[in-house]
Design a protein around this motif. Structure first.
Motif, PDB file in Angstrom:
ATOM      1  N   ASP A 236      60.744  26.767  52.449  1.00  0.00           N
ATOM      2  CA  ASP A 236      61.463  26.030  53.557  1.00  0.00           C
ATOM      3  C   ASP A 236      60.795  24.534  53.791  1.00  0.00           C
ATOM      4  O   ASP A 236      61.414  23.496  53.757  1.00  0.00           O
ATOM      5  CB  ASP A 236      61.426  26.800  54.623  1.00  0.00           C
ATOM      6  CG  ASP A 236      62.294  28.195  54.655  1.00  0.00           C
ATOM      7  OD1 ASP A 236      63.188  27.954  53.789  1.00  0.00           O
ATOM      8  OD2 ASP A 236      62.302  28.915  55.667  1.00  0.00           O
ATOM      9  N   ASP A 237      59.581  24.567  53.916  1.00  0.00           N
ATOM     10  CA  ASP A 237      58.788  23.384  54.228  1.00  0.00           C
ATOM     11  C   ASP A 237      58.022  22.677  53.183  1.00  0.00           C
ATOM     12  O   ASP A 237      57.247  21.632  53.500  1.00  0.00           O
ATOM     13  CB  ASP A 237      57.807  23.836  55.530  1.00  0.00           C
ATOM     14  CG  ASP A 237      58.335  24.219  56.630  1.00  0.00           C
ATOM     15  OD1 ASP A 237      59.861  23.866  56.923  1.00  0.00           O
ATOM     16  OD2 ASP A 237      57.981  25.238  57.373  1.00  0.00           O
ATOM     17  N   SER A 238      57.848  23.436  52.277  1.00  0.00           N
ATOM     18  CA  SER A 238      56.902  22.829  50.977  1.00  0.00           C
ATOM     19  C   SER A 238      57.406  23.407  49.708  1.00  0.00           C
ATOM     20  O   SER A 238      57.939  24.402  49.516  1.00  0.00           O
ATOM     21  CB  SER A 238      55.340  23.176  51.479  1.00  0.00           C
ATOM     22  OG  SER A 238      55.220  24.552  51.164  1.00  0.00           O
ATOM     23  N   LEU A 239      56.812  23.036  48.574  1.00  0.00           N
ATOM     24  CA  LEU A 239      56.939  23.349  47.247  1.00  0.00           C
ATOM     25  C   LEU A 239      55.774  23.708  46.783  1.00  0.00           C
ATOM     26  O   LEU A 239      54.615  22.886  46.810  1.00  0.00           O
ATOM     27  CB  LEU A 239      57.509  22.176  46.540  1.00  0.00           C
ATOM     28  CG  LEU A 239      57.637  22.315  44.917  1.00  0.00           C
ATOM     29  CD1 LEU A 239      58.204  23.365  44.438  1.00  0.00           C
ATOM     30  CD2 LEU A 239      57.781  20.968  44.098  1.00  0.00           C
ATOM     31  N   LEU A 240      55.460  24.915  46.089  1.00  0.00           N
ATOM     32  CA  LEU A 240      54.443  25.406  45.602  1.00  0.00           C
ATOM     33  C   LEU A 240      54.378  25.115  44.075  1.00  0.00           C
ATOM     34  O   LEU A 240      55.425  25.526  43.487  1.00  0.00           O
ATOM     35  CB  LEU A 240      54.462  26.975  45.644  1.00  0.00           C
ATOM     36  CG  LEU A 240      53.232  27.877  44.844  1.00  0.00           C
ATOM     37  CD1 LEU A 240      51.719  27.112  45.234  1.00  0.00           C
ATOM     38  CD2 LEU A 240      53.235  29.151  45.125  1.00  0.00           C
ATOM     39  N   SER A 241      53.331  24.343  43.550  1.00  0.00           N
ATOM     40  CA  SER A 241      53.154  24.473  42.081  1.00  0.00           C
ATOM     41  C   SER A 241      51.772  24.832  41.810  1.00  0.00           C
ATOM     42  O   SER A 241      50.759  24.391  42.404  1.00  0.00           O
ATOM     43  CB  SER A 241      53.229  23.055  41.802  1.00  0.00           C
ATOM     44  OG  SER A 241      53.024  22.712  40.376  1.00  0.00           O
ATOM     45  N   ILE A 242      51.465  25.757  40.654  1.00  0.00           N
ATOM     46  CA  ILE A 242      50.673  26.191  40.249  1.00  0.00           C
ATOM     47  C   ILE A 242      50.134  25.658  38.870  1.00  0.00           C
ATOM     48  O   ILE A 242      50.870  25.678  37.998  1.00  0.00           O
ATOM     49  CB  ILE A 242      50.403  27.616  40.265  1.00  0.00           C
ATOM     50  CG1 ILE A 242      50.774  28.354  41.434  1.00  0.00           C
ATOM     51  CG2 ILE A 242      49.191  28.521  39.658  1.00  0.00           C
ATOM     52  CD1 ILE A 242      50.747  30.164  41.571  1.00  0.00           C
ATOM     53  N   PHE A 243      48.876  25.216  38.860  1.00  0.00           N
ATOM     54  CA  PHE A 243      48.366  24.401  37.503  1.00  0.00           C
ATOM     55  C   PHE A 243      46.933  24.822  37.358  1.00  0.00           C
ATOM     56  O   PHE A 243      46.154  25.094  38.136  1.00  0.00           O
ATOM     57  CB  PHE A 243      48.798  22.901  37.497  1.00  0.00           C
ATOM     58  CG  PHE A 243      48.336  22.025  38.733  1.00  0.00           C
ATOM     59  CD1 PHE A 243      46.991  21.558  38.232  1.00  0.00           C
ATOM     60  CD2 PHE A 243      48.780  22.081  39.976  1.00  0.00           C
ATOM     61  CE1 PHE A 243      46.417  20.785  39.488  1.00  0.00           C
ATOM     62  CE2 PHE A 243      47.977  21.293  40.718  1.00  0.00           C
ATOM     63  CZ  PHE A 243      47.095  20.571  40.596  1.00  0.00           C
ATOM     64  N   SER A 244      46.560  24.057  36.102  1.00  0.00           N
ATOM     65  CA  SER A 244      45.275  23.983  35.643  1.00  0.00           C
ATOM     66  C   SER A 244      44.775  22.728  35.174  1.00  0.00           C
ATOM     67  O   SER A 244      45.625  22.566  34.303  1.00  0.00           O
ATOM     68  CB  SER A 244      44.666  25.323  34.780  1.00  0.00           C
ATOM     69  OG  SER A 244      43.452  25.058  34.425  1.00  0.00           O
ATOM     70  N   ARG A 245      43.470  22.295  35.623  1.00  0.00           N
ATOM     71  CA  ARG A 245      43.366  21.042  34.978  1.00  0.00           C
ATOM     72  C   ARG A 245      42.441  21.368  33.748  1.00  0.00           C
ATOM     73  O   ARG A 245      42.177  20.327  32.851  1.00  0.00           O
ATOM     74  CB  ARG A 245      42.231  20.187  36.106  1.00  0.00           C
ATOM     75  CG  ARG A 245      43.153  19.813  37.123  1.00  0.00           C
ATOM     76  CD  ARG A 245      42.255  18.852  38.197  1.00  0.00           C
ATOM     77  NE  ARG A 245      43.074  18.391  39.128  1.00  0.00           N
ATOM     78  CZ  ARG A 245      43.229  18.984  40.333  1.00  0.00           C
ATOM     79  NH1 ARG A 245      42.705  20.095  40.688  1.00  0.00           N
ATOM     80  NH2 ARG A 245      44.023  18.210  41.261  1.00  0.00           N
ATOM     81  N   GLU A 246      41.845  22.525  33.559  1.00  0.00           N
ATOM     82  CA  GLU A 246      41.406  23.041  32.340  1.00  0.00           C
ATOM     83  C   GLU A 246      42.165  24.047  31.708  1.00  0.00           C
ATOM     84  O   GLU A 246      42.983  24.984  32.423  1.00  0.00           O
ATOM     85  CB  GLU A 246      40.063  23.408  32.481  1.00  0.00           C
ATOM     86  CG  GLU A 246      39.021  22.351  33.425  1.00  0.00           C
ATOM     87  CD  GLU A 246      38.790  21.316  32.397  1.00  0.00           C
ATOM     88  OE1 GLU A 246      38.770  21.568  31.301  1.00  0.00           O
ATOM     89  OE2 GLU A 246      38.204  20.285  32.915  1.00  0.00           O
ATOM     90  N   GLU A 247      42.136  24.254  30.546  1.00  0.00           N
ATOM     91  CA  GLU A 247      42.853  25.095  29.804  1.00  0.00           C
ATOM     92  C   GLU A 247      42.709  26.828  29.959  1.00  0.00           C
ATOM     93  O   GLU A 247      43.724  27.242  30.235  1.00  0.00           O
ATOM     94  CB  GLU A 247      42.710  25.160  28.114  1.00  0.00           C
ATOM     95  CG  GLU A 247      43.600  25.880  27.236  1.00  0.00           C
ATOM     96  CD  GLU A 247      43.392  25.646  25.871  1.00  0.00           C
ATOM     97  OE1 GLU A 247      43.669  26.588  24.892  1.00  0.00           O
ATOM     98  OE2 GLU A 247      42.859  24.582  25.445  1.00  0.00           O
ATOM     99  N   GLU A 248      41.333  27.035  30.489  1.00  0.00           N
ATOM    100  CA  GLU A 248      41.206  28.392  30.979  1.00  0.00           C
ATOM    101  C   GLU A 248      41.043  28.640  32.311  1.00  0.00           C
ATOM    102  O   GLU A 248      40.508  29.506  32.775  1.00  0.00           O
ATOM    103  CB  GLU A 248      39.816  28.777  30.172  1.00  0.00           C
ATOM    104  CG  GLU A 248      40.042  28.758  28.572  1.00  0.00           C
ATOM    105  CD  GLU A 248      40.887  29.742  28.174  1.00  0.00           C
ATOM    106  OE1 GLU A 248      41.094  31.080  28.690  1.00  0.00           O
ATOM    107  OE2 GLU A 248      41.756  29.555  27.140  1.00  0.00           O
ATOM    108  N   GLY A 249      41.316  27.407  32.952  1.00  0.00           N
ATOM    109  CA  GLY A 249      41.334  27.627  34.535  1.00  0.00           C
ATOM    110  C   GLY A 249      39.880  27.189  35.120  1.00  0.00           C
ATOM    111  O   GLY A 249      39.334  26.414  34.348  1.00  0.00           O
ATOM    112  N   PRO A 250      39.705  27.001  36.282  1.00  0.00           N
ATOM    113  CA  PRO A 250      40.466  27.804  37.424  1.00  0.00           C
ATOM    114  C   PRO A 250      41.885  27.320  37.798  1.00  0.00           C
ATOM    115  O   PRO A 250      42.026  26.005  37.026  1.00  0.00           O
ATOM    116  CB  PRO A 250      39.316  27.920  38.357  1.00  0.00           C
ATOM    117  CG  PRO A 250      38.821  26.448  38.441  1.00  0.00           C
ATOM    118  CD  PRO A 250      38.671  26.498  36.876  1.00  0.00           C
ATOM    119  N   PHE A 251      42.503  27.734  38.399  1.00  0.00           N
ATOM    120  CA  PHE A 251      43.889  27.473  38.690  1.00  0.00           C
ATOM    121  C   PHE A 251      44.013  27.047  40.236  1.00  0.00           C
ATOM    122  O   PHE A 251      43.611  27.592  40.887  1.00  0.00           O
ATOM    123  CB  PHE A 251      45.018  28.510  38.353  1.00  0.00           C
ATOM    124  CG  PHE A 251      45.080  28.576  37.043  1.00  0.00           C
ATOM    125  CD1 PHE A 251      46.302  28.389  36.217  1.00  0.00           C
ATOM    126  CD2 PHE A 251      44.311  29.728  36.089  1.00  0.00           C
ATOM    127  CE1 PHE A 251      46.046  28.508  34.899  1.00  0.00           C
ATOM    128  CE2 PHE A 251      44.185  29.966  34.938  1.00  0.00           C
ATOM    129  CZ  PHE A 251      45.339  29.372  34.218  1.00  0.00           C
TER     130      PHE A 251
END
Length: 370
Positions: A236-251
């Motif tokens: 409702d109030d926000s968009l969740l995006s999950i990503f990693s700056r490194e290939e193996e995480g962390p996320f």
């Protein structure tokens, strides 16, 4: 002419009443409405019988859930009150039930059934069981849908063929129409009342992440929201995006406001899978900005993982992180609107009481004493 003696007596009488009132115990001064607020109701355990139980679908209010049962060759839909155990049957279909979901406003229920192979029937009813929308003979090997958070009468539906070709539809419940829309990817969510979100996967190579795009369904215009995303969900109030700056995480779990600002971020290690990463079950408590989610207590591969999971609460406004349970099986979870309870389990057959970390079984095992 006013009698001063009578006035003095009256004043003394009134002062006596006020004094007596002030001396009464505090509980006698609580209004009925305030008492109702302070009285803590408790959930009744084992109100569902296992011989007919199929699954719980979710919350219709802070105290009511939608339950699916098999009865005499029919699939029946019931509203159960968890405080008193009462129930009401609202709808039934032949035994071709596939799945169901509840709209964000808790007023509508979508039922997916499959009377014949490779064909779906989509029915949307209200809480009283009245049919609001129905589409029969939708060609489909598989069917997915997503309710709009911006329009109570709108949802997106994707129909897959056996070769995994697909068609995305926009359903308008109020107008009773289901129109195809031109979108490049099948897994879409509403981004506004006129735009949709999807990950722009590269079909020429295998990848665990992709750019997250918003597309206007009126003029087809596109906008990049996140340049690389493993998973997304519009709340409702926000968009969740999950990503990693490194290939193996962390996320990083990143929450983005409607204006594009980063509201909060949380970083975790995810368990790997054969071709991607496991996103543990989660749910957002609307209006409070609380994300309830599981987190693996050890790193590793999900296929061989023998460790435990913690149930976490992340406050997307303050950034605070709390551990609610430190050892639970990883199973689906869905929280009540007020955030006090969560349905939990592979059939959502249990209730987690978040205020005291208690788990209540709703399902009465077959053969148990009545």
């Amino acid at each position: 002419m006013i009698n001063n003696k009578k006035v003095s007596v009256l004043i003394c009488f009134l002062l006596s009443i006020l004094w007596l009132s002030a001396c009464q115990p505090e509980e006698t001064q609580t209004s009925p409405s305030e008492k109702e607020k302070t009285e803590k109701k408790e959930i009744v355990a084992e109100i569902l019988t296992s011989d007919s139980f199929v699954e719980n679908i979710g919350w219709l209010s802070d105290s009511e859930i939608l339950t699916v049962q098999n009865e005499d060759g029919q699939t029946s839909f019931y509203i159960y009150n968890l405080y008193d155990g009462s129930n009401m049957k609202i709808y039934e279909i032949p035994s071709s039930y596939v799945s169901a979901s509840i709209s964000p406003d808790k007023e509508k229920i979508l039922i997916h059934s499959a009377p014949v192979s490779y064909s779906a029937q989509v029915t949307i009813i209200d809480r009283g069981g009245e049919v609001l929308f129905q589409e029969e003979d939708v060609p489909s090997y598989e069917l997915t849908h997503s309710w709009s958070k911006f329009d109570d009468n709108a949802l997106l539906m994707t129909s897959f063929s056996e070769d995994w070709s697909f068609q995305v539809f926009r359903i308008d419940v109020e107008k009773g129409i289901m129109d195809p829309i031109d979108v490049e990817q099948p897994f879409v969510q509403w981004h506004s009342d006129s735009s949709v979100l999807f990950q722009d996967w590269n079909t020429d190579e295998i990848s665990v992440s992709a750019p997250l795009l918003s597309q206007n369904i009126v003029d087809g215009g596109k906008e990049m929201i996140v340049d690389s995303s493993v998973h997304f969900n519009q709340f409702d109030d926000s968009l969740l995006s999950i990503f990693s700056r490194e290939e193996e995480g962390p996320f990083t779990y990143q929450f983005i406001t409607s204006s594009g600002e980063i509201q909060a971020e949380f970083t975790v290690d995810l368990l790997s899978r054969y071709s991607d990463w496991l996103i543990p079950y989660y749910d957002m408590i609307g209006g409070k900005g609380h994300l309830i989610t599981f987190k693996a207590n050890e790193p590793g591969s999900f296929d061989t993982y023998t460790g435990t999971f913690s149930l976490m609460k992340w406050d997307t406004v303050s950034g605070k992180e709390d551990v609610l349970f430190d050892d639970l099986p990883l199973e689906p979870i869905q929280c009540s609107p007020n955030g006090e309870y969560c349905l939990y389990g592979n059939q959502l057959e249990k209730v987690i009481v978040l205020t005291n970390s208690n788990i209540i079984q709703l399902l009465k095992e077959e053969g148990a004493d009545m």
